[in-house]
Write an enzyme that holds these catalytic residues in place. Sequence first.
Site, PDB file in Angstrom:
ATOM      1  N   ARG A  27       0.857  -1.386   0.026  1.00 33.15           N
ATOM      2  CA  ARG A  27       0.017   0.022   0.246  1.00 33.15           C
ATOM      3  C   ARG A  27       0.819   1.250   0.033  1.00 33.15           C
ATOM      4  O   ARG A  27       0.681   2.190   0.520  1.00 33.15           O
ATOM      5  CB  ARG A  27      -1.113  -0.012   1.066  1.00 33.15           C
ATOM      6  CG  ARG A  27      -2.045  -1.003   0.996  1.00 33.15           C
ATOM      7  CD  ARG A  27      -3.152  -0.864   2.293  1.00 33.15           C
ATOM      8  NE  ARG A  27      -3.714  -1.967   2.373  1.00 33.15           N
ATOM      9  CZ  ARG A  27      -4.647  -2.335   3.508  1.00 33.15           C
ATOM     10  NH1 ARG A  27      -4.346  -1.591   4.630  1.00 33.15           N
ATOM     11  NH2 ARG A  27      -5.154  -3.256   3.652  1.00 33.15           N
ATOM     12  N   ARG A  31      -3.427   6.809   0.726  1.00 33.84           N
ATOM     13  CA  ARG A  31      -4.176   7.965   1.216  1.00 33.84           C
ATOM     14  C   ARG A  31      -3.196   8.964   2.331  1.00 33.84           C
ATOM     15  O   ARG A  31      -3.696  10.054   2.671  1.00 33.84           O
ATOM     16  CB  ARG A  31      -5.391   7.670   2.176  1.00 33.84           C
ATOM     17  CG  ARG A  31      -6.770   7.334   1.374  1.00 33.84           C
ATOM     18  CD  ARG A  31      -7.896   6.906   2.325  1.00 33.84           C
ATOM     19  NE  ARG A  31      -7.551   5.720   2.615  1.00 33.84           N
ATOM     20  CZ  ARG A  31      -8.140   5.213   3.761  1.00 33.84           C
ATOM     21  NH1 ARG A  31      -9.362   5.624   4.072  1.00 33.84           N
ATOM     22  NH2 ARG A  31      -7.919   3.965   4.245  1.00 33.84           N
ATOM     23  N   ARG A  40      -8.113  11.416  -5.747  1.00 32.53           N
ATOM     24  CA  ARG A  40      -9.378  10.665  -5.126  1.00 32.53           C
ATOM     25  C   ARG A  40     -10.544  11.646  -5.090  1.00 32.53           C
ATOM     26  O   ARG A  40     -11.556  11.191  -5.114  1.00 32.53           O
ATOM     27  CB  ARG A  40      -9.025   9.959  -3.789  1.00 32.53           C
ATOM     28  CG  ARG A  40      -8.414   8.670  -3.945  1.00 32.53           C
ATOM     29  CD  ARG A  40      -9.353   7.692  -4.560  1.00 32.53           C
ATOM     30  NE  ARG A  40     -10.536   7.576  -4.261  1.00 32.53           N
ATOM     31  CZ  ARG A  40     -10.933   6.579  -3.316  1.00 32.53           C
ATOM     32  NH1 ARG A  40      -9.986   5.855  -2.648  1.00 32.53           N
ATOM     33  NH2 ARG A  40     -12.199   6.625  -2.682  1.00 32.53           N
ATOM     34  N   ASP A  76      -6.927  -3.268  -7.207  1.00 28.58           N
ATOM     35  CA  ASP A  76      -7.684  -3.806  -6.408  1.00 28.58           C
ATOM     36  C   ASP A  76      -7.916  -5.573  -6.488  1.00 28.58           C
ATOM     37  O   ASP A  76      -7.978  -5.768  -7.509  1.00 28.58           O
ATOM     38  CB  ASP A  76      -9.126  -3.192  -5.917  1.00 28.58           C
ATOM     39  CG  ASP A  76      -9.724  -4.066  -4.712  1.00 28.58           C
ATOM     40  OD1 ASP A  76      -9.489  -3.476  -3.611  1.00 28.58           O
ATOM     41  OD2 ASP A  76     -10.536  -4.831  -4.702  1.00 28.58           O
ATOM     42  N   TYR A 151     -14.440 -13.030   0.453  1.00 23.47           N
ATOM     43  CA  TYR A 151     -15.362 -11.943   0.273  1.00 23.47           C
ATOM     44  C   TYR A 151     -16.530 -12.400  -0.566  1.00 23.47           C
ATOM     45  O   TYR A 151     -17.765 -11.871  -0.279  1.00 23.47           O
ATOM     46  CB  TYR A 151     -14.684 -11.012  -0.655  1.00 23.47           C
ATOM     47  CG  TYR A 151     -13.518 -10.274   0.088  1.00 23.47           C
ATOM     48  CD1 TYR A 151     -13.886  -9.055   0.963  1.00 23.47           C
ATOM     49  CD2 TYR A 151     -12.351 -10.405  -0.054  1.00 23.47           C
ATOM     50  CE1 TYR A 151     -12.806  -8.351   1.900  1.00 23.47           C
ATOM     51  CE2 TYR A 151     -11.257  -9.595   0.498  1.00 23.47           C
ATOM     52  CZ  TYR A 151     -11.488  -8.771   1.347  1.00 23.47           C
ATOM     53  OH  TYR A 151     -10.715  -8.094   2.258  1.00 23.47           O
TER      54      TYR A 151
END
Length: 343
Positions: A27, A31, A40, A76, A151
Amino acid sequence: MSPLFNDIFLRACRNESVPHTPVWFMRQAGRYQAEYRAIREKYSFFEISHHPEICAQVTKMPVDNLGVDAAILFADIMTPLKARGLDVSIVENVGPVIKHPIRTGSDLAQLHQLEPNRDLPFVLETIETLHQQLTVPLIGFAGAPFTLASYLIEGGPSKNYHLTKAFMYTHSEDWQALMNDLAEMTITYLSAQIRAGAQAVQIFDSWVGSLSCEDYSRYIAPTMQHIFQALRETDAVTLYFSAGAGHLLPEWVKLPVDVLSVDWRTAPEGLTNAKVPQAIQGNIDPALLLAPWPLLQERVERLLDQMNGRSGYIFNLGHGVFPEVKQETLLRLTEFVHHYTSK
């Protein structure tokens, strides 16, 4: 390929000699970066990946700003499933959410089979662009079948994976059909990334640490053997990641994979070449990035000293960078690891 290409990461993955320990962070685009937050504001997570120029920019930013030794594609793990027609969204501070979780083996079969050139041209274009622009290796990636299945069955993130395990235990034929489907999708997706220019591919099995060794061996290992064996036919190096899965190392060392990622719960003393012949990636706790620098430096020095006796080591975190981390800390850490391990 540029004559200035930095291949230290690839050499470490292959257990070859390197002038210093390579560094990259899971990552590492995210952010915590002001530039990323500005992007974003204009684009959703999935929208970024659909714009190759923007996606390539986001992927490159940590290389330019931190001096890391590898880039990882910004995407992703649900991307190939979404491209097959799955109704999935990325919810802020939650993760992937599936509108209609699967309940039988036939549910996933309703999705069309993945054809990357048709379904994911924007991903391949991004990789082709990065292959021309980067001076460090590009890591492509995919989600592992168990983690994707969790998921699909749970409908989103889970704390205990009870529904997933219940499906695995009670619907063995449906479970195997699900594993086979996801394995072939993973091989197809990663092979396309490699053909487009990715020099390495990492498989994220983020939640498989919730399984025992016995269950991993029975329900998961044959699938991962198949995937990594298929990827051996390519020129790319392969990496395998999970969190909280140190107890699975006795099973992992049997896999035909080049690099195993470990987190901070796995002691370095158990990661010698004799015990783990593959290269090792890890394993600083990301929370330490918020600690005072002297403490972070002390922990990193200790880890580097412990890894000094083995070949094939890549410095990374045991999990991903989170938004509260300062970019200056990652830059200082990268420079420190490079300097401290220089020969």
